[in-house]
Design a protein around this motif. Structure first.
Motif, short mmCIF file in Angstrom:
data_model
loop_
_atom_site.label_atom_id
_atom_site.label_comp_id
_atom_site.label_asym_id
_atom_site.label_seq_id
_atom_site.Cartn_x
_atom_site.Cartn_y
_atom_site.Cartn_z
N GLN A 141 0.71 -0.63 -0.05
CA GLN A 141 -0.15 0.21 0.20
C GLN A 141 0.62 1.12 0.05
N LEU A 142 1.86 1.22 0.80
CA LEU A 142 3.23 2.77 0.43
C LEU A 142 3.74 2.75 -0.75
N VAL A 160 0.85 4.07 -3.02
CA VAL A 160 1.27 5.64 -2.70
C VAL A 160 1.54 6.29 -2.95
N PHE A 161 2.75 6.17 -2.73
CA PHE A 161 4.43 7.03 -3.47
C PHE A 161 4.97 5.37 -3.86
N SER A 199 -9.85 0.87 -0.86
CA SER A 199 -9.57 2.38 -1.61
C SER A 199 -10.33 3.17 -2.13
N SER A 218 -12.09 6.85 -1.76
CA SER A 218 -11.68 8.17 -2.51
C SER A 218 -12.68 8.70 -3.43
N TRP A 259 -9.12 12.36 -0.51
CA TRP A 259 -7.35 12.24 -0.02
C TRP A 259 -8.05 10.67 0.90
N LYS A 273 -7.23 7.90 0.00
CA LYS A 273 -6.20 7.15 -0.02
C LYS A 273 -4.54 7.01 1.16
N TYR A 274 -4.75 8.51 1.38
CA TYR A 274 -3.63 9.03 2.58
C TYR A 274 -4.16 8.35 4.01
N LEU A 333 -3.21 4.07 3.72
CA LEU A 333 -1.93 3.93 4.21
C LEU A 333 -1.82 4.13 5.27
N VAL A 334 -1.81 5.28 6.48
CA VAL A 334 -2.42 5.30 7.85
C VAL A 334 -2.77 4.37 8.16
#
Length: 498
Positions: free
Chosen positions: A218-219, A222-223, A382, A386, A391, A393-394, A397-398
């Motif tokens: 997932q990290l 997103v990134f 997700s 979304s 926002w 998705k952030y 992620l957390v």
């Protein structure tokens, strides 16, 4: 801190070896035959010829939960109010043996169940069985509350305390000692050993590697800059996991009683925002859930198919009947085992009835329950969130990273207690297990060990076979203890404390 660096000094050679090119494929080649063999047993469908496609392990869990619900006089309804009083501390008596409070025991166990099963599992159920699968998930969660009550009551009743006041408890102890008292010492010992072996395997895989792997995925999603850096992510996570698990159950509880309310609150508040925005359609959503459960046609085999997928995902999510939670609840400060069994009722309630239902409502409101657009799992959840909150998705992620972290530290405790049951309850054996556990955090983050993870997930489900068999033998004494507990509560022998 010195202990942590000593553990990492032992880890480095193993981790370097784990980076060898092709190691994951070699492990898969070794494990895959075992996975296939276990799957043929655990996922055997005894009534498939009659159109009832439920795997044996899920049927085992559901039948057990139904029996305990009826036999215990619907404790899953009668005990809810008192469970709230207990976690609030109304009946906490100073000086009771144990290591953690009712609330800390509950959130430690919850941290092992609330997680990716709620985020991805609901999406899987709905993508296969439609909105109606939610109804059967809720019913399975309701029945599972009774299984949790029985196993957690026994976990406290048969726990052992050492000279330092440290607790060891769980199915290993109530299976061996409880069945021995009933004249089945040989059977009890075998069931306890089988359970412990399965719990260790499950802690390394489903409670560790899967969590590390999916949180990193997932990290990286997103990134994208993190793609290919799973090894380093794993080292960071292993470091923080190591800090917590070195401190034992008290440290684990002190972390989970902060993380779990926060992460569940974060996820629930976000869900509630979407639900309130669509509040005018909530009646339609529940109608879709209800009628989809009984009138489905052609979705994964019609009504039976929807029922099966709903029960299956709920069983995987809340682990009621698996016995893992009894290990955490055994450490509670109480001299009334039934009180902790009642507290444990809240686990499947929060995990499946509350959190899973909210996820399902968001999927329905966003339209993704009707048209998944080819998505499944956490990607579907997700996308659904979304579509309303870009926002999200952030936030997800957390949530996933926190869910994964809390699940890992809880399962490290389950696995360690099973390990020391088999190999001796010494600091040396504890440290051996912790080193291995931290190795698998890194391996899970950096490798694609599909067969190993499948193997370990099946081990978690496999824990239900020896556990529930033992619970049948011991259920009569739990029923007698429950009757006596409510008598003392009514007479005032069990007092409230300010």
């Amino acid at each position: 801190m010195k202990k942590l660096f000593s553990l990492f000094a032992l880890l480095l050679p193993i981790l370097t070896f784990s980076q060898e090119k092709g190691l994951d494929e070699k492990i898969n080649d070794v494990i895959k035959p075992a996975v296939d063999a276990m799957a043929s047993v655990f996922f055997y469908k005894p009534f498939a010829s009659f159109g009832f496609d439920m795997p044996l392990v899920v049927l085992w869990l559901v039948v057990g939960a139904t029996f305990f619900t009826i036999y215990m006089g619907f404790i899953n309804l009668k005990g809810i109010k008192h469970a709230y009083q207990l976690i609030r501390g109304d009946y906490d008596k100073p000086g009771d043996a144990g290591e953690v409070s009712h609330f800390q025991a509950l959130v430690t166990a919850l941290s092992g169940t609330v997680g990716l099963g709620n985020i991805a599992g609901v999406a899987v159920a709905i993508s296969i069985g439609g909105a109606g699968a939610t109804f059967w998930m809720i019913l399975a969660g309701f029945l599972g509350m009774s299984s949790k009550f029985v196993e957690c009551t026994l976990g406290v009743k048969y726990r052992r305390l050492n000279d330092l006041g440290e607790v060891s408890g769980g199915p290993m102890y109530y299976l061996s000692e409880g069945l021995s008292r009933k004249g089945y010492a040989g059977l009890g010992k075998v069931l306890a050993v089988v359970f412990a072996v399965l719990a260790i395997g499950g802690s390394f895989g489903g409670g560790n590697m899967f969590q590390a792997n999916q949180s990193f995925a997932q990290l990286a999603n997103v990134f994208p800059v993190f793609v290919g850096n799973g090894f380093w992510y794993g080292l960071v996570v292993a470091f923080f996991v190591g800090i917590v698990i070195i401190g034992g159950i008290k440290k684990i509880a002190s972390v989970t009683d902060k993380i779990v309310p926060f992460m569940v609150g974060l996820y629930v508040i976000t869900s509630l925002i979407i639900i309130f925005v669509n509040f005018a359609h909530i009646g339609d959503a529940f109608s879709e859930i209800y009628y989809g459960a009984f009138t489905a046609d052609g979705i994964s085999g019609g009504v039976i198919g929807v029922l099966v997928v709903g029960f299956q995902r709920a069983a995987f999510s809340n682990e009621a009947g698996v016995g893992s939670a009894a290990i955490a609840h055994s450490a509670v400060k109480t001299d009334e085992p039934v009180s902790e069994g009642i507290v444990s009722l809240l686990e499947p309630f929060v995990d499946t009835i509350v959190v899973c239902t909210m996820t399902a409502l968001v999927l329905i409101f966003s339209g993704y329950a009707q048209d998944t657009q080819g998505l499944t799992g956490s990607a579907l959840t997700s996308a659904a969130f979304s579509s309303v909150l870009p926002w999200f998705k952030y936030v997800l992620l957390v949530a996933i990273i926190l869910f994964a972290f809390s699940t890992m530290i809880s399962w490290s405790y389950y696995g360690m207690k099973s390990w020391t049951y088999l190999f001796g309850n010494t600091k040396k054996m504890e440290n051996v297990y912790k080193v291995l556990f931290l190795v698998f955090v890194v391996v899970g983050s950096s490798a694609s060990l599909g067969a190993v993870i499948d193997f370990s997930d099946m081990m978690i489900l496999g824990m239900a076979f020896p556990n529930i068999l033992g619970l049948y033998f011991l259920s009569s004494e739990v029923k007698a203890d429950l009757k006596e507990y409510f008598r003392k509560l009514k007479s005032g022998e069990i007092k409230k404390f300010e």
